[in-house]
Scaffold this motif. Structure first.
Motif, PDB file in Angstrom:
ATOM      1  N   ARG A   1      29.744  82.314  33.109  1.00  0.00           N
ATOM      2  CA  ARG A   1      29.794  82.402  34.567  1.00  0.00           C
ATOM      3  C   ARG A   1      31.242  82.352  35.000  1.00  0.00           C
TER       4      ARG A   1
ATOM      5  N   LYS B   1      34.170  82.155  38.270  1.00  0.00           N
ATOM      6  CA  LYS B   1      34.394  81.668  39.630  1.00  0.00           C
ATOM      7  C   LYS B   1      35.856  81.885  39.975  1.00  0.00           C
TER       8      LYS B   1
ATOM      9  N   THR C   1      32.771  81.128  46.582  1.00  0.00           N
ATOM     10  CA  THR C   1      31.712  80.252  47.068  1.00  0.00           C
ATOM     11  C   THR C   1      30.824  79.737  45.943  1.00  0.00           C
ATOM     12  N   LYS C   2      30.690  80.537  44.860  1.00  0.00           N
ATOM     13  CA  LYS C   2      29.808  80.122  43.784  1.00  0.00           C
ATOM     14  C   LYS C   2      30.189  80.825  42.486  1.00  0.00           C
TER      15      LYS C   2
ATOM     16  N   ALA D   1      29.233  82.858  39.154  1.00  0.00           N
ATOM     17  CA  ALA D   1      28.204  83.887  38.932  1.00  0.00           C
ATOM     18  C   ALA D   1      28.346  84.473  37.542  1.00  0.00           C
TER      19      ALA D   1
END
Lengths: 312, 92
Positions: free
Chosen positions: B4, B6, B48-49, B51
């Motif tokens: 992920r 960020k 924001t997040k 992914a």
């Protein structure tokens, strides 16, 4: 007192001894040299700059002098000295006067981090400044030299000193460095310009130094707020054309042209983006100085700057 | 487990926008970057997040459709974000 208030003998004695105190913009210099071409050049180009024969403190103590040893005489060279040390390699003796100017540029750009220093010409009308960043050969200095003799005042030909608090430009008002064809252009364009002897075979080609206009020197303490960022490009025969340009790209170009952008980090980014936000940004193409002067005369400061009454 | 990604947040990226063009400053590298609205939207999403690649790819298609950009160009922007240190893998 200004430099021309000193007799040639006194000027020679100071430059060859304890140093001539010279003010250029916000900086106090102590200048040393026994070379006749530098003594004469300082007397001519800085004639109207504030001077002192006793400088207890100087921002920069600089000298232009021959190196020790054989190169004083054989294929003679000169060095620029900053606080007694030479930061770069010697140059041919014939380049002594331009070397003083290049050395002063280096001194400021490397040390004066209380400003954001941008490689650009800056001129002003009233309290509104134009920033003219441009690579060599773009016609920046020719344009700058023309405009400051036609209604604009010179802030700087080479280094824009931008305040970290608000972005106002502080005048530096030093000689304008003309190169190659621009020397003849300005001889023809100006009435009786005060120009140093031409110096050939420099890395920039042939250079000559044009004394700053007296009116610009009289306003040496008058800051100006950036209202325009204009990228000039000379093109023979081209009509004067002012084309709006991307502010985002302008931001990157200004950052690339800032000597100490990386020193200021996030604060530098905020400063530049705030300044660009308020400015109108253009590409300017021109082929004739009179056309350029007419075009610049029509510039109106953007509302965001004018609303501050131009107060730097 | 899929990696992920960020956007760097310590310190946070600094943004400025003019007429749909963005500049972003990364205080970790000291670099300033210029990007279009589609690329900026993806990077802001990653602020924001975190992914994974599949979610990022979906964002690429969403922003490409929204801003009329070529999805391949948007994907290239993601690759640039990695190279430039604007996004980093998240250890979970």
């Amino acid at each position: 007192m200004i430099v021309s208030d000193l007799s040639p003998a006194r000027r020679t004695a100071l430059l060859g001894g304890t140093g001539l105190g010279l003010r250029t913009g916000p900086f106090f210099l102590r200048v040393h040299s026994r070379l006749p071409e530098v003594i004469d050049g300082v007397g001519m180009l800085y004639a109207d700059n504030p001077a002192a024969d006793d400088v207890p403190f100087a921002d920069f103590d600089v000298a232009v002098a021959p190196p020790p040893g054989l190169r004083r005489w054989y294929r003679p060279q000169v060095r620029f000295l900053f606080d007694g040390r030479s930061p770069f390699l010697p140059l041919p003796r014939a380049q002594a006067l331009p070397l003083l100017e290049w050395g002063l540029n280096w001194s400021i750009s490397v040390h004066a981090h209380h400003y954001m220093i941008i490689h650009a010409a800056t001129i002003a009308r009233d309290d509104f400044a134009v920033i003219l960043p441009a690579p060599p050969g773009s016609g920046k200095s020719t344009l700058c030299a023309g405009l400051v003799h036609r209604g604009w005042r010179l802030l700087s030909d080479e280094l824009a000193l931008m305040s970290l608090d608000g972005g106002a430009i502080t005048p530096l008002v030093r000689p304008i460095s003309l190169k190659n064809e621009s020397i003849a252009i300005m001889r023809a364009y100006l009435d009786d310009p005060v120009l140093s002897p031409e110096c050939a075979d420099t890395t920039k080609g042939t250079v000559a130094l044009l004394k700053a206009p007296l009116e610009s020197l009289r306003q040496i303490d008058r800051k100006a707020m950036p209202a325009w960022v204009i990228f000039p490009q000379y093109e023979a025969g081209a009509p004067a054309t002012m084309t709006p340009r991307s502010k985002a790209n302008t931001c990157l170009e200004i950052g690339d042209n800032a000597f100490n952008y990386s020193v200021h980090g996030a604060a530098g980014f905020r400063l530049l983006t705030d300044v660009i936000d308020r400015c109108d940004c253009f590409d300017f193409r021109y082929g004739d100085l009179d056309d350029a002067v007419t075009t610049f005369a029509r510039l109106e400061p953007p509302a965001a700057v004018a609303a501050r009454d131009g107060r730097p | 487990m899929a990696t992920r990604w960020k956007a760097v947040t310590n310190p946070p990226l600094l943004w400025r926008e003019w007429n749909g063009e963005f500049v972003v400053y990364n205080d970790v590298t000291g670099d300033t970057h210029q990007m279009d609205a589609g690329s900026a939207a993806i990077l802001k999403f990653l602020e924001t997040k975190a992914a994974d690649e599949a979610t990022i790819h979906t964002q690429v298609e969403v922003q490409a459709e929204r801003y009329g950009t070529d999805p391949a160009r948007a994907q290239a922007a993601i690759d640039q974000f990695r190279l430039l240190g604007l996004i980093e893998p998240v250890n979970e």
